[in-house]
Design an enzyme around this catalytic site. Structure first.
Site: not given
Length: 313
Positions: A36, A169, A220, A252-253
């Site tokens: 956690s 992804q 990349t 990345g976007d």
């Protein structure tokens, strides 16, 4: 020149762990992993690959047409944001009795990330038809629901619209056959260096063979910049030094927004790659995937400072 950006729309819940994941994960105990992380700060941001890429392209002056799905339970804040930005929402579907996709992203002090993702309305992205969008000259198929990604690849190819395939992804959803099919239909392929090796493994193609299937393969490599394989050669793209490294979410976007702008405007691969690299650097200097907001003059100044020649947006 309108660009159709097929991909996810999501709300990003971004948290910061003020430590290092590696100091709390014991490799020999991962079979009983139970950890956690205390995250004292949290922000809710507008995100999703289509939203982030569209935002970056819009900043540069491109005509971004976002194609994605939101859930009616929580769509309104995002739709209001699109309206405030002046982004076209003709191809944004709002689906009843659903939540929009939600990402829970935790970043540590070394910029490593652990993400949990609820897909929500994104899983119905195939209800949007890429070949029914009028006036489109370029497209990108970014991470989204699997059925939507597969169908949008087929639809753009059938409509003879050049497009970028960006599995990102969504890559774990593709087997070798479906990856080979998507790459063979695509005009351009963009992946990071890890994804490039995974695609190579699943398709059975070398990096050079992958590059031979498309007009350009863009890989990349984080702090090492990027490489663009095209016309039998490799264009080495240097990284842009960020003024501060604050948040990698959406870098990345942002890179892909610059990539699309360069392709749209026929800037050539050397300049296109450098503009994409700059957009990633501008993003990493701000928290959240859509909170950087440089004007065109600032982008042009940073470009000249980084690369020594002028860019006119």
């Amino acid at each position: 020149m309108a660009t159709l950006i097929c991909g996810s729309l999501a709300y990003d819940n971004i948290m910061t762990f003020e430590g290092r994941f590696r100091e709390h994960i014991l490799p020999e105990q991962v079979h009983i992993l139970n950890v956690s992380f205390l995250v004292p700060t949290m922000r809710r941001e507008f995100g999703g690959c289509a939203g982030n890429i569209g935002y970056a392209l819009h900043l540069l002056g491109g005509d971004a047409r976002i194609m994605g799905t939101l859930g009616a339970n929580d769509a309104q804040p995002y739709m209001d944001r699109f309206a405030a930005l002046g982004l076209n929402t003709t191809h944004v579907g709002v689906l009843p009795d659903m939540w929009s996709a939600q990402a829970m992203i935790t970043t540590d002090l070394e910029n490593n990330q652990i993400t949990a993702f609820h897909p929500g309305a994104m899983m119905q992205s195939h209800v949007n038809k890429a070949d029914e969008a009028p006036g489109i000259k370029l497209g990108i198929v970014a991470p989204d629901g699997f059925d939507g990604m597969v169908q949008h690849v087929e639809q753009l190819a059938a409509a003879k619209i050049p497009f970028v395939f960006d599995p990102g992804q969504g890559l774990p959803l593709f087997d070798g056959a479906s990856l080979r099919r998507a790459i063979e239909l695509a005009t351009y392929l963009t992946v990071n260096d890890y994804e490039a090796n995974l695609v190579s493994h699943r398709t059975g193609w070398s990096i050079e063979e992958m590059a031979s299937k498309v007009d350009a393969l863009i890989i990349t490599r984080g702090e090492q910049g990027s490489q663009i394989y095209h016309d039998g050669q490799i264009e080495e793209i240097p990284v842009v030094q960020a003024e501060r490294v604050l948040d990698p979410t959406g870098c990345g976007d942002a890179f892909r927004g610059g990539l699309l702008y360069g392709i749209e405007n026929k800037l050539g691969w050397a300049t296109t790659g450098r503009l994409a690299s700059l957009m990633g650097a501008l993003k990493i200097e701000q928290q959240g995937p859509q909170n950087y907001a440089p004007g065109k003059a600032q982008i042009e100044e940073r470009f000249k400072a980084a690369f020594g020649y002028e860019l006119s947006l």
